[in-house]
Design an enzyme around this catalytic site. Sequence first.
Site, PDB file in Angstrom:
ATOM      1  N   ASP A 266       0.867  -1.172   0.000  1.00 45.10           N
ATOM      2  CA  ASP A 266       0.000   0.000   0.000  1.00 45.10           C
ATOM      3  C   ASP A 266       0.912   1.232   0.000  1.00 45.10           C
ATOM      4  O   ASP A 266       2.145   1.129   0.047  1.00 45.10           O
ATOM      5  CB  ASP A 266      -0.976  -0.019   1.182  1.00 45.10           C
TER       6      ASP A 266
HETATM    7  C1  BGC Z   1      -5.096   3.206   0.195  1.00 47.48           C
HETATM    8  C2  BGC Z   1      -5.283   2.201  -0.919  1.00 47.48           C
HETATM    9  C3  BGC Z   1      -5.157   2.880  -2.256  1.00 47.48           C
HETATM   10  C4  BGC Z   1      -3.805   3.556  -2.332  1.00 47.48           C
HETATM   11  C5  BGC Z   1      -3.527   4.237  -3.671  1.00 47.48           C
HETATM   12  C6  BGC Z   1      -3.856   4.060  -0.002  1.00 47.48           C
HETATM   13  O1  BGC Z   1      -3.863   5.143   0.864  1.00 47.48           O
HETATM   14  O2  BGC Z   1      -5.042   2.515   1.423  1.00 47.48           O
HETATM   15  O3  BGC Z   1      -6.526   1.558  -0.767  1.00 47.48           O
HETATM   16  O4  BGC Z   1      -5.329   1.967  -3.295  1.00 47.48           O
HETATM   17  O5  BGC Z   1      -3.743   4.536  -1.319  1.00 47.48           O
HETATM   18  O6  BGC Z   1      -4.256   5.381  -3.821  1.00 47.48           O
END
Ligand code: BGC
Length: 736
Positions: A266
């Site tokens: 993530d």
């Molecule tokens: C979130 C993810 C997301 C990623 C990219 C993160 O802050 O937890 O779910 O896909 O950002 O935007």
Amino acid sequence: MLHNPQMEAMHAATGDPQERARALLEQMTLDEKIGQLCQVNGGQHDLHDAVRAGRIGSVLNEVNVDELNELQRIAVEESRLGIPLLIGRDVIHGFKTIFPIPLGQAATWDPASVKAAARVAATEAASVGVNWTFAPMIDITRDPRWGRIAESLGEDPVLCSSLGAAMVEGFQGDQLSDHTAIAACAKHFAGYGAVESGLDYATANIPENELRNVYLRPFKAAADAGAATFMASFSDLNGVPASGNEFLMKQVLRDEWGFGGFVVSDWESIKELTVHGFSANDGEAAFEAANAGVDMEMASSLYRDHLPGLLESGRLEESQIDEMVCNILKVKFALGLFEHAFTDPHDYPALVNDEHRELAKAVATKSCVLLKNDGPVLPVSLDATENIAVIGPLADDGYEQLGTWIFDGESHHSHTCLRAIYDLVGDRARVHWVPAMRSSRCRENVGIEDAVRVAQESDIALLFLGEESILSGEAHSRADIGLPGEQEALIEAVTATGTPTVLVVLAGRPLTLGNIVDKVSAILYAWHPGTMGGPAIADLLFGEESPSGKLPVTFPRMVGQIPIYYARKNTGRPPSHDSITHIDDIDGKAEQTSLGMSAFHLDAGFTPQFHFGYGLSYTQFAYRDMSLSTDLLGMGDTLTLRCTVENVGDRAAEEVVQLYIRDLVGNVTRPVKELKGFQRVPLAPGESREVSFELHTDDLAFHNRRMELVTEPGQFHAWIGSSSDPELWAEFEVVD
Ligand code: BGC
């Protein structure tokens, strides 16, 4: 341009992505390999040079088609090996055409709708060059304080597995190489939905058999549905942050499930391993993540900075890096990016076209849940209504109806409830519109007087309240999940006029409605319904359609009941209506053992406000004649459970027929009810239908104390009905 005939031949080759990935890997330098593991945000100043040098495998958050084509051109024509880029984006519940938030989509209990919505989202996103979405989010959650419940598919592993798999199929289409297909990403692996007190990013502690029996099941289903990628969660699971969790990513995902795609971290979650206190510094964090099975790093640059040193010192083997690169290249080959890296928007249907809008309306219609309908006041009859009050800040707000995670959605495409009501009512009644509050959180200058005035003048008051988009989603957890601001006061004042009042709730989570549920005549729960929420809701309010959504998550009466979910354990002292006492009814100087001695709260009892699977219709359905093909089931056999459902009302409507079971005795205790099947059944007035479910003994399996997946012989109860409080009951036995 490709640089040599050998490379050209390799890129042009057809065949197995695995073999093509291995062949390409042999040409790669270590720098180029590490480059494939790096994902960066679009718009960085040196991005073109980095792509040209082969230092980037993927870009996220760039959706300008010209820029994406230019990036792909540089990657394909100017980098040494011509490897195209993965272009990632959070396409969570639509790209430009916004569908209901995922929790709303889950309330449809309709895999076909969910799949169709994902198909449209993929087609729209692909038309600008996106080839990878960070969805579906399939974190089971039983905590409506958690803002990300909005992105989830609810509390139940079977419902979530089925709808999550449907989303994967919708995004990825018939085959990944189709130009309208984008790679799916099952996230967040794993346990994120169980964060303590619903606080985003917090710790999750989940015993392994609960993890396997509940939280991992939708991920297994997504892997089985062919999800090309997985995302490791931010959260700490049982003391090991998911982004450094070898058990999850190696043992479960690769070894047990045979997953062949790749895992992305993530956002900076590898760097955060050090913040968690799991690694001492960036280098250690890179080691832990790579060693645990995170193939690609999102946003931070620890892999780029530290993998070379970790290889040099011998802590990581180059074969490990090769594996990671190969996992990523395979997905690039499967997507057909080596054959078509560029995007021509003319090859795609127009964004937000009529067909997409129609589908968005249909899905929103199925997602709304009718929680209460005294009278019945709904549907509003225009033959008997002259004046209609429309009240509330969410009635005419094209932005707030879209919900969280709508990076590309635009509010000017939204069809609001107010507009839809004007369109539908025309000159058949007068509509009196009062926003009353500036926003859902507003505490000042609440236009209660205006609202009361129009309610007094009207035959019915329609209140559009709930939560703005920003109150749910990532990092937007709430400790009090009542209606924010002065909304309850507004409801009190409007209902005090005596005008029948319908509350339409637009929200990203279940709200606690205990203070107002008895005051209003009807409640329609619309979640954040997306671009076409207005016409969907108007059609339901005025009876063009009958509500058919069912709750994908339990609604607590009050926050202190959380976690509250239908598939609870029985405990040694299960509560009953006879065993409980309310705090106000306890005698003075009561003795310690004078109360029921069972599992309930003195102030909330033990039942939820609204239970899982619940949802009313404008018609009534009668359930009868439950039968089982056998009541003695040999291991490996399939049981057929049948019942008759009849529409005994006078409107055509759809019913979601639900099958639950209870395994009475287990090596680990089993929930008091488990959903095992569901079907959406359309029924004309007076029509009855036999509905049947097949249940194989494998469907009864669970992970026991030794973590073996087993079906145990013994007694089972089965129910079929319209909710998790179902109408019909039978029993059967499984024998060895
Ligand atoms: C979130 C993810 C997301 C990623 C990219 C993160 O802050 O937890 O779910 O896909 O950002 O935007």
